[in-house]
Design an enzyme around this catalytic site. Sequence first.
Site, PDB file in Angstrom:
ATOM      1  N   CYS A   2      11.372  93.965  75.134  1.00  0.00           N
ATOM      2  CA  CYS A   2      10.528  94.400  74.566  1.00  0.00           C
ATOM      3  C   CYS A   2      10.092  94.024  73.441  1.00  0.00           C
ATOM      4  O   CYS A   2      10.867  93.955  72.754  1.00  0.00           O
ATOM      5  CB  CYS A   2      10.812  96.100  75.300  1.00  0.00           C
ATOM      6  SG  CYS A   2      11.077  96.571  76.855  1.00  0.00           S
ATOM      7  N   ARG A  27       8.043  87.495  74.245  1.00  0.00           N
ATOM      8  CA  ARG A  27       9.201  88.270  74.126  1.00  0.00           C
ATOM      9  C   ARG A  27       9.351  88.804  75.660  1.00  0.00           C
ATOM     10  O   ARG A  27      10.587  89.134  75.958  1.00  0.00           O
ATOM     11  CB  ARG A  27       9.083  89.142  72.721  1.00  0.00           C
ATOM     12  CG  ARG A  27       9.198  89.224  72.250  1.00  0.00           C
ATOM     13  CD  ARG A  27       9.611  90.439  71.091  1.00  0.00           C
ATOM     14  NE  ARG A  27      10.287  91.529  71.006  1.00  0.00           N
ATOM     15  CZ  ARG A  27      11.678  91.667  70.613  1.00  0.00           C
ATOM     16  NH1 ARG A  27      11.218  90.638  69.830  1.00  0.00           N
ATOM     17  NH2 ARG A  27      12.279  92.572  70.362  1.00  0.00           N
ATOM     18  N   TRP A  76       9.191  94.672  78.820  1.00  0.00           N
ATOM     19  CA  TRP A  76      10.276  93.799  80.045  1.00  0.00           C
ATOM     20  C   TRP A  76      11.135  94.524  80.916  1.00  0.00           C
ATOM     21  O   TRP A  76      11.928  95.329  80.343  1.00  0.00           O
ATOM     22  CB  TRP A  76      10.796  92.914  79.108  1.00  0.00           C
ATOM     23  CG  TRP A  76      11.332  91.290  79.692  1.00  0.00           C
ATOM     24  CD1 TRP A  76      10.572  90.878  80.592  1.00  0.00           C
ATOM     25  CD2 TRP A  76      12.486  91.851  80.231  1.00  0.00           C
ATOM     26  NE1 TRP A  76      11.633  89.877  81.211  1.00  0.00           N
ATOM     27  CE2 TRP A  76      12.805  90.285  80.622  1.00  0.00           C
ATOM     28  CE3 TRP A  76      14.049  92.546  80.255  1.00  0.00           C
ATOM     29  CZ2 TRP A  76      14.056  89.713  81.399  1.00  0.00           C
ATOM     30  CZ3 TRP A  76      15.264  91.598  80.249  1.00  0.00           C
ATOM     31  CH2 TRP A  76      15.038  90.643  81.041  1.00  0.00           C
ATOM     32  N   ASN A 102      12.649 100.230  72.427  1.00  0.00           N
ATOM     33  CA  ASN A 102      12.737  98.747  72.988  1.00  0.00           C
ATOM     34  C   ASN A 102      14.474  98.730  72.391  1.00  0.00           C
ATOM     35  O   ASN A 102      14.933  99.606  72.315  1.00  0.00           O
ATOM     36  CB  ASN A 102      12.390  97.195  71.836  1.00  0.00           C
ATOM     37  CG  ASN A 102      13.008  96.443  72.500  1.00  0.00           C
ATOM     38  OD1 ASN A 102      13.703  95.858  73.139  1.00  0.00           O
ATOM     39  ND2 ASN A 102      13.321  95.020  71.398  1.00  0.00           N
ATOM     40  N   GLY A 103      14.430  98.282  74.162  1.00  0.00           N
ATOM     41  CA  GLY A 103      16.574  98.854  74.338  1.00  0.00           C
ATOM     42  C   GLY A 103      17.028  99.088  75.746  1.00  0.00           C
ATOM     43  O   GLY A 103      15.849  99.324  76.613  1.00  0.00           O
ATOM     44  N   GLU A 484      21.858  70.571  77.424  1.00  0.00           N
ATOM     45  CA  GLU A 484      21.080  71.534  77.369  1.00  0.00           C
ATOM     46  C   GLU A 484      20.135  70.802  77.652  1.00  0.00           C
ATOM     47  O   GLU A 484      18.525  72.057  78.092  1.00  0.00           O
ATOM     48  CB  GLU A 484      20.559  70.897  75.549  1.00  0.00           C
ATOM     49  CG  GLU A 484      19.205  71.548  74.836  1.00  0.00           C
ATOM     50  CD  GLU A 484      19.271  72.794  75.091  1.00  0.00           C
ATOM     51  OE1 GLU A 484      19.820  73.353  75.083  1.00  0.00           O
ATOM     52  OE2 GLU A 484      18.340  73.425  74.757  1.00  0.00           O
ATOM     53  N   LYS A 488      16.842  73.317  79.349  1.00  0.00           N
ATOM     54  CA  LYS A 488      15.624  73.112  79.891  1.00  0.00           C
ATOM     55  C   LYS A 488      14.810  73.429  80.942  1.00  0.00           C
ATOM     56  O   LYS A 488      13.859  73.815  80.916  1.00  0.00           O
ATOM     57  CB  LYS A 488      15.007  72.260  78.866  1.00  0.00           C
ATOM     58  CG  LYS A 488      15.068  72.297  77.270  1.00  0.00           C
ATOM     59  CD  LYS A 488      14.408  72.966  76.132  1.00  0.00           C
ATOM     60  CE  LYS A 488      14.613  74.878  76.384  1.00  0.00           C
ATOM     61  NZ  LYS A 488      15.416  74.768  75.553  1.00  0.00           N
ATOM     62  N   GLU A 491      14.665  76.193  83.006  1.00  0.00           N
ATOM     63  CA  GLU A 491      14.568  77.872  82.570  1.00  0.00           C
ATOM     64  C   GLU A 491      12.153  77.577  82.846  1.00  0.00           C
ATOM     65  O   GLU A 491      11.831  78.881  83.129  1.00  0.00           O
ATOM     66  CB  GLU A 491      14.785  77.993  81.321  1.00  0.00           C
ATOM     67  CG  GLU A 491      14.209  77.496  80.429  1.00  0.00           C
ATOM     68  CD  GLU A 491      14.910  77.694  78.673  1.00  0.00           C
ATOM     69  OE1 GLU A 491      14.792  78.799  78.585  1.00  0.00           O
ATOM     70  OE2 GLU A 491      15.148  76.523  77.590  1.00  0.00           O
ATOM     71  N   HIS A 507      34.856  65.089  91.427  1.00  0.00           N
ATOM     72  CA  HIS A 507      35.574  66.329  91.532  1.00  0.00           C
ATOM     73  C   HIS A 507      35.577  67.417  92.401  1.00  0.00           C
ATOM     74  O   HIS A 507      36.249  68.281  92.153  1.00  0.00           O
ATOM     75  CB  HIS A 507      36.450  66.751  90.374  1.00  0.00           C
ATOM     76  CG  HIS A 507      37.242  65.810  89.634  1.00  0.00           C
ATOM     77  ND1 HIS A 507      38.789  65.127  90.017  1.00  0.00           N
ATOM     78  CD2 HIS A 507      37.223  64.484  88.436  1.00  0.00           C
ATOM     79  CE1 HIS A 507      38.931  64.155  89.182  1.00  0.00           C
ATOM     80  NE2 HIS A 507      38.276  64.023  88.524  1.00  0.00           N
ATOM     81  N   LYS A 606      12.704  86.198  75.024  1.00  0.00           N
ATOM     82  CA  LYS A 606      12.511  85.644  73.627  1.00  0.00           C
ATOM     83  C   LYS A 606      13.754  86.225  72.939  1.00  0.00           C
ATOM     84  O   LYS A 606      14.869  84.841  72.215  1.00  0.00           O
ATOM     85  CB  LYS A 606      11.675  85.472  72.305  1.00  0.00           C
ATOM     86  CG  LYS A 606      12.112  84.791  71.489  1.00  0.00           C
ATOM     87  CD  LYS A 606      11.344  83.090  71.791  1.00  0.00           C
ATOM     88  CE  LYS A 606      11.762  82.204  70.791  1.00  0.00           C
ATOM     89  NZ  LYS A 606      12.840  80.755  70.911  1.00  0.00           N
TER      90      LYS A 606
END
Length: 611
Positions: A2, A27, A76, A102-103, A484, A488, A491, A507, A606
């Site tokens: 948020c 965010r 969010w 927020n939280g 990485e 990328k 996502e 394997h 974010k």
Amino acid sequence: MCGIVGYTGGRQAAPIILDGLGKLEYRGYDSAGIAVSGARGQIDIVKAKGKLKVLDTLTEGGKRLDGLCGIGHTRWATHGEPSENNAHPHCNTEKTIVAVHNGIIENYSPLKEKLVRRGYTFYSDTDTEVATKLVDYYYKKHGDPLKALSEFALHARGSYALAVLFKDYAGEIFAIRKDSPMVVGYTDGGAYLASDVPAILKYTRNIYYTDNQEIVRLSQDGAVFYNLDGEQIEKEYTVISWNAEAAEKGGWEHFMLKEIHEQPEVVSNTLNYYIQDGRADLSELNLSDEYLRGIDSIIITGCGSAYHVGVVAQYIIEDLARIPVRVEIASEFRYRNPVLTGRELVVVISQSGETADSLAALRGVKEHGVKTLALVNVLGSSIAREADSVFYTKAGPEISVATTKAYSAQLVSMYLLALKIAEARGAIDGVYYNKLTSELSALPGKMKEVLENKSAVQKFASEIMDRGDVFFIGRGIDYAVSIESSLKLKEISYIHSEAYAAGELKHGTISLIEEGTLVFGILTQKALAEKTVSNLVETQSRGAYTAVLASESVQCLPKDCKAVFRIPDCDEHFSASLAVITMQLFAYYISVLRGNDVDKPRNLAKSVTVE
Ligand code: F6R
């Protein structure tokens, strides 16, 4: 996560709050809302599900809401589905106390039960409504907003940046935070609060970073800070050096593309700042040579891409400084009972400096008396403030959810740390040291060369954009780049992808390779390239469609590769800095071609300030 914004001062509050919320869109959010103390003393609340645009249209850019003091929120969803009802701000029954948060309030359930027993009813599924009504309960008990927030802090567990309007205190905002970011800014005639600096940078550069469990009271006259005992505390403000334009798109189609192109400059800024007279000058970090000679090992921790930087750094530090290095995923490390002797250096890597798991890992090792170093981009963030030393990356504000330039700034900072440790421990001679620093200075120019090759990457992206699975393989640093690259791609393109240490493929995972599966081999480590090529050929024999990314002088390539991308040669310790750019562009173009929201990919935020 948020985002919250608050303003009180001499101007109409709502347009300023909506503008600030717009800067926090990165965010991630699913609904938004705003509350303003109106001219007749009432508090007006408007909320909407969906994009901020909906709220903007509803309020005519905020013009429909008069009043000089207000708070806003982009949500969010954590507790309760995204809906207008669950959107913030939330209020008490009388609408005299209104809050944004927020939280996560972890003990919201028992708190809610307690409030229900005292006659409270609830209209939403959110922990924030519980928080608001808890503040209401203590306000009614004490008749004092500061005492109400202190009591709230005593009883609420979890993380919060909570901003509250009290009808009895028109023109003022009261806020408190714990483990969720909140900055406060001021100018003549106005005070602001926000989850992050870009939201208010247009209005002020004088920023206070609030500490855990500090209460702030904002009014037209400025910001006053208090501890939980209600005692006033003095705080120093920081003047932000970067300007609002740095956090704007500036003509680029997406923030991600802009930030990919900013990487040569960011790396150059970091090197210029920390290399003095040809030496890695990390005196700001307070790590003496004597201390670095005395440590037994290094533990690097972080989440996502920050963890991936640690994987690259592990290879480099071990190779150059000859000291054992372990890399730990912060969300796992925080719950382990690690064996620590106190002779380790723990490096916590975090762009935002607010990632909940990384912060918890940092706090955990500090309890063992271990020295901690934070590699952080956001000035004054929680991890930066709580670590024993801070190494600031010079990436500037990163807006796109998928990290690019912060990753590159972290990488180059870790190279400098590796050089510093190697030198302090006498593990490399002066000639090699000088060679490595001049190789580092050449990196920004070579990064620009990689960027020039973007149209070939774009073309290949258009050829494979509909594939269902992509594998990235490599060995050593090329493996670190693979993880990485894979992150990328998944996502922002939503294509399933895996990264594999090339030798590990057979394997088990090779059974997933079928006709047409794209396998991307990364070949920048000459001594290992032939081995990875053999693994690529194995996948070709099972029908894979292969591509490679190789340094200029790597000659052994598999036959029948569908695409070959080249990066300039550099000292192989630093090749991740070049290779990653091609892979970022690859993910970027696929995401654009698939019509995705590149800067705000679905389900992501974010700054991950919750577990
Ligand atoms: C991926 C990405 C994330 C972050 C991770 C840690 O593109 O951005 O994986 O790297 O969430 O975030 P920070 O560095 O802020 O701790």
